[in-house]
Design a protein around this motif. Structure first.
Motif, PDB file in Angstrom:
ATOM      1  N   PRO A 172      55.778  29.040  36.825  1.00  0.00           N
ATOM      2  CA  PRO A 172      56.027  30.006  37.909  1.00  0.00           C
ATOM      3  C   PRO A 172      54.746  30.661  38.401  1.00  0.00           C
ATOM      4  N   ALA A 173      53.849  30.989  37.454  1.00  0.00           N
ATOM      5  CA  ALA A 173      52.586  31.599  37.863  1.00  0.00           C
ATOM      6  C   ALA A 173      51.782  30.624  38.706  1.00  0.00           C
ATOM      7  N   TYR A 222      52.971  28.344  40.587  1.00  0.00           N
ATOM      8  CA  TYR A 222      53.624  28.277  41.892  1.00  0.00           C
ATOM      9  C   TYR A 222      53.152  29.424  42.786  1.00  0.00           C
ATOM     10  N   ALA A 223      53.152  30.640  42.197  1.00  0.00           N
ATOM     11  CA  ALA A 223      52.700  31.800  42.972  1.00  0.00           C
ATOM     12  C   ALA A 223      51.250  31.625  43.421  1.00  0.00           C
ATOM     13  N   ARG A 278      50.962  28.962  46.264  1.00  0.00           N
ATOM     14  CA  ARG A 278      51.587  29.220  47.556  1.00  0.00           C
ATOM     15  C   ARG A 278      51.089  30.469  48.260  1.00  0.00           C
ATOM     16  N   ARG A 279      50.409  31.358  47.551  1.00  0.00           N
ATOM     17  CA  ARG A 279      50.008  32.618  48.168  1.00  0.00           C
ATOM     18  C   ARG A 279      48.522  32.854  48.007  1.00  0.00           C
ATOM     19  N   ASN A 280      47.932  33.449  49.027  1.00  0.00           N
ATOM     20  CA  ASN A 280      46.591  33.985  48.915  1.00  0.00           C
ATOM     21  C   ASN A 280      46.723  35.496  48.937  1.00  0.00           C
ATOM     22  N   PHE A 281      46.255  36.140  47.899  1.00  0.00           N
ATOM     23  CA  PHE A 281      46.422  37.592  47.870  1.00  0.00           C
ATOM     24  C   PHE A 281      45.142  38.219  47.347  1.00  0.00           C
ATOM     25  N   PRO A 282      44.958  39.529  47.616  1.00  0.00           N
ATOM     26  CA  PRO A 282      43.753  40.184  47.106  1.00  0.00           C
ATOM     27  C   PRO A 282      43.759  40.140  45.584  1.00  0.00           C
ATOM     28  N   MET A 300      42.231  36.949  39.132  1.00  0.00           N
ATOM     29  CA  MET A 300      43.330  36.452  38.317  1.00  0.00           C
ATOM     30  C   MET A 300      42.996  35.044  37.809  1.00  0.00           C
ATOM     31  N   ALA A 318      40.638  35.299  35.018  1.00  0.00           N
ATOM     32  CA  ALA A 318      41.307  35.727  33.797  1.00  0.00           C
ATOM     33  C   ALA A 318      42.060  34.567  33.149  1.00  0.00           C
ATOM     34  N   PHE A 319      42.529  33.620  33.973  1.00  0.00           N
ATOM     35  CA  PHE A 319      43.227  32.464  33.410  1.00  0.00           C
ATOM     36  C   PHE A 319      42.254  31.389  32.944  1.00  0.00           C
ATOM     37  N   LEU A 356      39.185  32.034  31.583  1.00  0.00           N
ATOM     38  CA  LEU A 356      38.422  32.456  30.410  1.00  0.00           C
ATOM     39  C   LEU A 356      39.010  31.981  29.079  1.00  0.00           C
ATOM     40  N   PRO A 398      47.218  29.530  30.103  1.00  0.00           N
ATOM     41  CA  PRO A 398      46.295  29.344  31.239  1.00  0.00           C
ATOM     42  C   PRO A 398      46.083  27.875  31.562  1.00  0.00           C
ATOM     43  N   ILE A 418      48.692  26.621  33.844  1.00  0.00           N
ATOM     44  CA  ILE A 418      48.467  27.151  35.197  1.00  0.00           C
ATOM     45  C   ILE A 418      47.383  26.344  35.903  1.00  0.00           C
TER      46      ILE A 418
END
Lengths: 286, 308
Positions: free
Chosen positions: A101-102, A104-105, A108-112, A117, A120-121, A123, A162, A165
């Motif tokens: 799910p992460a 997928y997010a 599909r999305r570009n966010f600040p 993030m 962090a995944f 590392l 991670p 992801i």
């Protein structure tokens, strides 16, 4: 080579070709030496596990199977194998359930803060387990999870979550979002889009990710070593302790255990390589 | 009447305001879909980021009342502990450099559709998936004075008496080559496969021989990938643990940082000191990675001009 050397322009060109060819052979020769040594390292363990006695000769004095039985009983390998499989499958299932799910997010999305993030995944995969393993073990012991199966599963989830992801994000990115839009237009509910449109498309990626996590978890030593207790050791940690406390038990019993570990890994590897390219096994960390 | 009208009016103003905030967030990609990343983010936060910070904090809280930096002054004041940095570098640096340098020619030869490439890659993945513990166990038998390695060399007449390869840095380094070289090779191969062969063809049409093609075209394009390969190889080698205790001399020249940290944690039960050693190890890794990536940016900027 030397006869051609003096033969003018044509000679110089072919000299260069032979030089390149010989370079190629040097490389192949070096690779062959590496392979022979690797084969030797593996074969010596297998040979030793079947040996009656082996001291100061090329091959063992005789062959026997008795050390497999002894190893199985003395090290309580059935229990250790069960723990290993439980940890490995729990790691695979939970990391897929949390990670996909992460992914997928992220796909599909570009966010600040998306780059932060992703970092962090990244590392937990890049940083070697031994550097964060000791504080993690300290934390798990404080939570009374140290030495328990739950604690070992949690520790074994830190690299896979991670990792899933990172594997799944590019995989989902290449699935056209218009397919989902089309399904919605035809009246599909969200869960229907996920189950009947996305899930079948995701299966190849999920399979690859699952197998890669499986093979990494079976071989993950440091975190399990730091967190596990007597009842929650995986095969690789048990093997380490056996080698470390060698002298108590015959060396052949340790080798037999190593062969059992090797077989477990190789079975997973053979299945993995049916669905995953070898370069993919290291190439995801970039 | 005026009293009852005011809330309606304020709602009429607040309504579109609230919607527009949600819309504005959605425009920037923030909507309910992001909730899907919550479990994974929380997991990494609780079991990776928090422990890492906790480790740093713990390192400044020594068991004995010696001040916040007590653990650090103890580490750098104790020659045995301080020496573990040198030991780690003396094992990790040669191993990582060798692995990367050896990976380049093989990757060049194996580039493109070489016959049997898949088989070779499969064989190379085996030591990676077997892991360091098994490789170390195998090497323990293989490199011993009566092991096959010494026997072959003696039978070939290359050495008179067995080489001492166990319980010193050689065994540890060889185990790092067995598991680290395939890793470095497969990474380099995936980088070199990403270079368009037309680049070399273009150089060849201008009269460049194979060496010049490699030296002036392939290698500069490969450098960014090699820098990453070196960083990952170095970090892997720098955190060497099971093979150092199994094949090396963990109380002498193979007393590496990971061994020092694990012993402090599980033999002396001094978790703050163990965290200190982990923090020092991580700091050194970051310094080396930063230096290599810094060099990379300088090197790469100078040579891409020909990429056009």
């Amino acid at each position: 080579m030397s006869t051609l050397q003096g033969a003018g322009v044509h000679g110089a060109a072919s000299w260069r070709i032979t030089r390149i060819l010989s370079l190629r052979w040097i490389v192949w020769g070096a690779a062959a030496i590496f392979f022979l040594n690797l084969l030797g390292v593996i074969a010596v363990v297998i040979a030793n596990s079947f040996a009656t006695h082996w001291f100061g000769s090329w091959l063992p004095a005789g062959w026997t199977l008795k050390y497999y039985a002894q190893s199985w009983q003395n090290y309580q390998l059935s229990g250790i194998l069960v723990v290993t499989l439980q940890v490995a499958f729990a790691a695979v299932i939970v990391s897929l359930l949390i990670g996909t799910p992460a992914a997928y997010a992220l796909a599909r999305r570009n966010f600040p803060g998306k780059r932060l993030m992703m970092l962090a995944f990244l590392l937990p995969i890049m940083v070697p387990p031994i550097t964060y393993g000791i504080p993690l073990a300290t934390l798990l012991y404080k939570l009374h999870l140290g030495g328990t199966l739950t604690g070992v599963v949690i520790a074994n989830l830190v690299p896979p979550v991670p990792f899933v992801i990172l594997v799944m994000t590019p995989f989902i990115e290449q699935i056209d979002p218009r397919i989902e839009a089309a399904a919605r237009m035809c009246g599909a509910k969200t869960w229907q889009v996920f189950l009947r449109v996305l899930a079948p498309l995701l299966v190849p990626g999920l399979l690859a990710a699952a197998l890669l996590v499986l093979i990494q978890t079976v071989a993950l030593f440091e975190l399990t070593f730091l967190v596990s207790g007597p009842g929650s050791q995986t095969l690789v940690v048990a093997l380490y302790y056996a080698v470390f406390a060698s002298g108590i038990r015959p060396a052949q019993a340790i080798s037999a255990m190593a062969v059992i570990y090797m077989l477990t890994t190789l079975v997973v590897l053979v299945v993995t390589l049916r669905y995953v390219r070898p370069t993919q096994m290291v190439g995801t960390v970039r | 009447m005026t009293l009852s009208e005011t809330p309606v009016a304020s709602e009429a103003i607040a309504g579109p305001e609230r919607r527009s905030l949600r819309h504005r967030l959605a425009d920037r990609g923030v909507d309910r879909l992001l909730l899907l990343s919550l479990p994974a983010s929380l997991f990494v936060l609780v079991f990776f980021i928090y422990p890492s910070i906790y480790g740093v904090v713990l390192s400044f809280r020594p068991l004995k009342p010696v001040g916040a930096f007590g653990n650090y002054t103890h580490f750098f004041g104790d020659p045995f502990l301080r020496g573990s940095i040198v030991n780690t570098f003396r094992i990790a640096l040669p191993a990582a450099i060798f692995n990367v340098l050896a990976a380049i020619p093989l990757a060049v030869v194996m580039r493109g559709a070489v016959k049997g490439q898949r088989i070779i890659n499969t064989i190379l993945v085996i030591p990676i998936s077997l892991g360091t513990v098994l490789v170390a166990d195998g090497l323990l038998n293989y490199l011993g004075p009566n092991g096959w390695f010494n026997r072959v060399l003696m039978a070939a007449g290359l050495i008179g008496h067995p080489l001492q390869l166990l319980h010193n840095q050689w065994g540890v380094m060889l185990s790092l080559v067995i598991t680290g070289f395939p890793f470095a090779f497969l990474l380099t191969l995936s980088y070199i496969s990403g270079i368009d062969p037309k680049m070399e063809s273009a150089a060849a049409t201008l009269g460049a021989g194979p060496w010049r093609q490699f030296w002036h075209v392939t290698l500069p394009l490969l450098v960014p990938g090699l820098a990453i390969t070196f960083c990952l190889s170095f970090v892997l080698a720098f955190s060497v643990f099971p093979s150092a205790t199994m094949l090396g001399n963990p109380n002498g020249d193979s007393h590496v940082l990971a061994v020092a940290a694990a012993n402090t944690a599980f033999q002396q039960y001094d978790f703050p000191m163990a965290s200190t050693i982990s923090v020092i190890a991580a700091a050194i890794e970051l310094l080396v990675i930063g230096a290599v990536l810094g060099l990379r940016s300088r090197f790469y900027a100078g040579t891409t001009t020909g990429k056009g």
